[in-house]
Design a protein around this motif. Structure first.
Motif, mmCIF file in Angstrom:
data_model
loop_
_atom_site.group_PDB
_atom_site.id
_atom_site.type_symbol
_atom_site.label_atom_id
_atom_site.label_comp_id
_atom_site.label_asym_id
_atom_site.label_seq_id
_atom_site.Cartn_x
_atom_site.Cartn_y
_atom_site.Cartn_z
ATOM 1 N N GLU A 247 0.828 -1.216 0.000
ATOM 2 C CA GLU A 247 0.000 0.000 0.000
ATOM 3 C C GLU A 247 0.863 1.268 0.000
ATOM 4 O O GLU A 247 0.403 2.337 -0.383
ATOM 5 C CB GLU A 247 -1.032 -0.020 1.141
ATOM 6 C CG GLU A 247 -0.564 0.438 2.515
ATOM 7 C CD GLU A 247 0.393 -0.553 3.194
ATOM 8 O OE1 GLU A 247 0.536 -1.696 2.704
ATOM 9 O OE2 GLU A 247 1.011 -0.180 4.202
ATOM 10 N N ALA A 248 2.156 1.130 0.418
ATOM 11 C CA ALA A 248 3.033 2.308 0.482
ATOM 12 C C ALA A 248 3.267 2.890 -0.913
ATOM 13 O O ALA A 248 3.560 4.073 -1.059
ATOM 14 C CB ALA A 248 4.363 1.937 1.126
ATOM 15 N N VAL A 249 3.131 2.070 -1.945
ATOM 16 C CA VAL A 249 3.393 2.551 -3.303
ATOM 17 C C VAL A 249 2.330 3.576 -3.738
ATOM 18 O O VAL A 249 2.548 4.389 -4.633
ATOM 19 C CB VAL A 249 3.495 1.342 -4.268
ATOM 20 C CG1 VAL A 249 2.187 0.968 -4.889
ATOM 21 C CG2 VAL A 249 4.522 1.596 -5.349
ATOM 22 N N LEU A 250 1.198 3.576 -3.041
ATOM 23 C CA LEU A 250 0.121 4.519 -3.384
ATOM 24 C C LEU A 250 0.525 5.969 -3.162
ATOM 25 O O LEU A 250 -0.082 6.875 -3.720
ATOM 26 C CB LEU A 250 -1.140 4.202 -2.551
ATOM 27 C CG LEU A 250 -1.855 2.906 -2.928
ATOM 28 C CD1 LEU A 250 -2.969 2.591 -1.946
ATOM 29 C CD2 LEU A 250 -2.421 3.016 -4.345
ATOM 30 N N THR A 251 1.555 6.205 -2.314
ATOM 31 C CA THR A 251 1.973 7.591 -2.065
ATOM 32 C C THR A 251 3.199 7.967 -2.901
ATOM 33 O O THR A 251 3.736 9.052 -2.729
ATOM 34 C CB THR A 251 2.302 7.803 -0.563
ATOM 35 O OG1 THR A 251 3.344 6.884 -0.210
ATOM 36 C CG2 THR A 251 1.086 7.581 0.322
ATOM 37 N N THR A 252 3.655 7.091 -3.794
ATOM 38 C CA THR A 252 4.827 7.448 -4.612
ATOM 39 C C THR A 252 4.403 8.395 -5.744
ATOM 40 O O THR A 252 3.236 8.419 -6.137
ATOM 41 C CB THR A 252 5.492 6.201 -5.251
ATOM 42 O OG1 THR A 252 4.547 5.573 -6.101
ATOM 43 C CG2 THR A 252 5.976 5.215 -4.216
ATOM 44 N N MET A 253 5.388 9.135 -6.277
ATOM 45 C CA MET A 253 5.035 10.130 -7.304
ATOM 46 C C MET A 253 4.588 9.460 -8.608
ATOM 47 O O MET A 253 3.828 10.047 -9.361
ATOM 48 C CB MET A 253 6.174 11.119 -7.536
ATOM 49 C CG MET A 253 7.375 10.570 -8.196
ATOM 50 S SD MET A 253 8.582 11.860 -8.512
ATOM 51 C CE MET A 253 9.393 12.015 -6.955
ATOM 52 N N ASP A 254 5.018 8.215 -8.824
ATOM 53 C CA ASP A 254 4.556 7.522 -10.043
ATOM 54 C C ASP A 254 3.044 7.359 -9.996
ATOM 55 O O ASP A 254 2.355 7.514 -10.997
ATOM 56 C CB ASP A 254 5.168 6.120 -10.141
ATOM 57 C CG ASP A 254 6.631 6.125 -9.782
ATOM 58 O OD1 ASP A 254 7.434 6.235 -10.684
ATOM 59 O OD2 ASP A 254 6.942 6.064 -8.577
#
Ligand SMILES: NC(=O)C1=CN([C@@H]2O[C@H](COP(=O)(O)OP(=O)(O)OC[C@H]3O[C@@H](n4cnc5c(N)ncnc54)[C@H](OP(=O)(O)O)[C@@H]3O)[C@@H](O)[C@H]2O)C=CC1
Ligand SMILES: CC(C)CCC[C@@H](C)[C@H]1CC=C2C3=C(CC[C@@]21C)[C@@]1(C)CC[C@H](O)C[C@@H]1CC3
Length: 266
Positions: free
Chosen positions: A90-97
Motif C-alpha cells: 500500500e506504500a506505493v500509493l503515495t509514490t510520485m509515479d
C-alpha cells in the motif's frame, strides 16, 4: 471506450505527442476497479525479476553442480527487496509515479521490461563470469546490505506510520514543522538526518547487490549507476513538488536538514 470510463487525465498533459507518449495522458487507466498502473508498478515486473534470478540460479546449478555463494547473495538480497515491496504494497500509493505520473511508455516499459531484465543483470553476469567469494567478504557484503535495508525500511516505515497516524507512539515524539496545508513534516528521526534517507538506504543496498560480482567488470555496477542518476533526478522532482505544496515550511525544512541524500556530501 465504455469499459475504460473510469480514467483520469495525468497531472501534466501539455499536448506534445512525444511527451504525452512517454509520460502518458491517463493518470489511472482502469477497467472498473482494476488499476493497470498500480498493478504493473508492483506485480509483473518485480515478480518477473525474482523469477529470472531464480532461473539463473538454477541454470548455474545445472552448469557447475551448485549455485555459487555470490549467486545466493544476489538472489537473497533482491528477493528480500521484492518481498519487502510486496509486503508493504500500500506504500506505493503515495509514490510520485502513482500520484503524479501518467501510465505512459516510461512506466509501462519500465515496469514490465526494464525492471525484470535490467534489475537481474548481476545474476546474469554471474552465470557467465563466475566470481569466487570467500566467507569473510561475503559477511561484509551481507552487513552492507543489512545496513542499507535498515535505513531504507526504517525511513519508509517512519514516514508511512506518521502519515497514517501522527499520534502513533512510534512517531509521536518526533519533532515536526507545521505547514500551511495542515500536514506536518518530520524534522527528527530518519527524516532529520537527510531529506531522502530512504534513497540513501536504497543506494547502499544497490552497492551490496553489485559487490558479489567483484570489481573486474563495470556491467554489474550498471544498476548502481543508473539508480544513482534516477534517484538524483527523482529527488529534484520531489523537491519541486514539495516546494509547491509546502512553500515556506519546505524552505524551513531545507535549512534545518541541509543534505538531500548523503549526509555532509550531497
Ligand atoms: N528500485 C527502484 O527502481 C526504485 C525505488 N524507489 C524507492 O521507492 C520508495 C518511494 O520513493 P519516492 O516515491 O520517490 O519518494 P518518498 O517515499 O521519499 O516520498 C516523498 C514524499 O514524502 C513526503 N515527505 C518528504 N519529506 C518528508 C518529511 N520530512 N516528513 C514527512 N513527509 C515527508 C512528501 O510527500 P507528502 O508530504 O505529500 O506525504 C514527499 O513528496 C523509496 O524508498 C525509493 O528508494 C523509488 C524509485 C525507483
Ligand atoms: C525506463 C526508465 C529508464 C525508468 C523507469 C523507472 C521505473 C523502472 C521505476 C520508477 C519508479 C519505480 C519504483 C519501483 C520499481 C521501479 C520503478 C517502476 C518500486 C516498486 C521498487 C520497490 C520499492 O519498494 C518501491 C518502488 C516504487 C518506485
Amino acid at each position: 471506450m465504455g469499459v475504460l470510463a473510469c480514467t483520469s487525465p495525468s497531472h501534466y498533459s501539455p499536448g506534445n505527442p512525444i511527451y504525452d507518449f512517454f509520460l502518458g495522458r491517463e493518470l489511472n487507466p482502469r477497467i472498473c476497479s482494476f488499476d493497470f498502473k498500480y498493478f504493473c508498478e508492483l506485480r509483473p515486473g518485480l515478480i518477473g525479476w525474482v523469477l529470472i534470478n531464480l532461473a539463473l540460479l538454477m541454470q548455474e546449478a545445472e552448469l557447475r553442480g551448485s549455485p555459487s555463494l555470490a549467486m545466493w547473495l544476489v538472489n537473497g538480497f533482491q528477493l528480500l527487496y521484492v518481498g519487502d515491496a510486496l509486503w508493504h504494497e500500500e506504500a506505493v500509493l503515495t509514490t510520485m509515479d502513482i500520484i503524479h505520473d501518467g501510465f505512459g511508455f516510461m512506466l509501462a516499459f519500465g515496469d514490465l521490461a526494464w525492471v525484470p531484465f535490467t534489475y537481474s543483470l548481476q545474476a546474469q553476469f554471474l552465470l557467465y563470469h563466475p566470481e569466487p567469494l570467500g566467507l569473510p567478504l561475503a559477511s561484509v557484503i551481507c552487513l552492507i546490505n543489512a545496513v542499507g535495508y535498515y535505513i531504507f525500511r526504517g525511513a519508509n516505515s517512519q514516514k508511512n506510520t506518521f502519515r497514517k497516524n501522527p499520534s502513533d507512539p512510534r512517531v509521536a515524539d518526533l519533532e515536526t514543522i507545521s505547514t500551511a496545508t495542515g500536514r506536518r513534516l518530520l524534522v527528527s528521526g530518519w527524516w532529520g538526518m537527510v531529506r531522502h534517507p530512504n534513497y540513501l538506504g536504497d543506494l547502499i543496498m544497490a552497492l551490496a547487490w553489485s559487490l558479489p560480482c567483484g570489481v573486474s567488470h563495470l556491467l554489474p555496477y550498471f544498476y548502481l549507476l543508473y539508480f544513482t542518476a534516477l534517484l538524483v533526478h527523482r529527488e529534484a522532482r520531489d523537491e519541486q513538488q514539495c516546494l509547491q505544496k509546502y512553500g515556506l515550511a519546505w524552505h524551513a525544512y531545507c535549512r534545518r536538514v541541509p543534505y538531500r541524500i548523503v549526509p555532509y556530501i550531497y
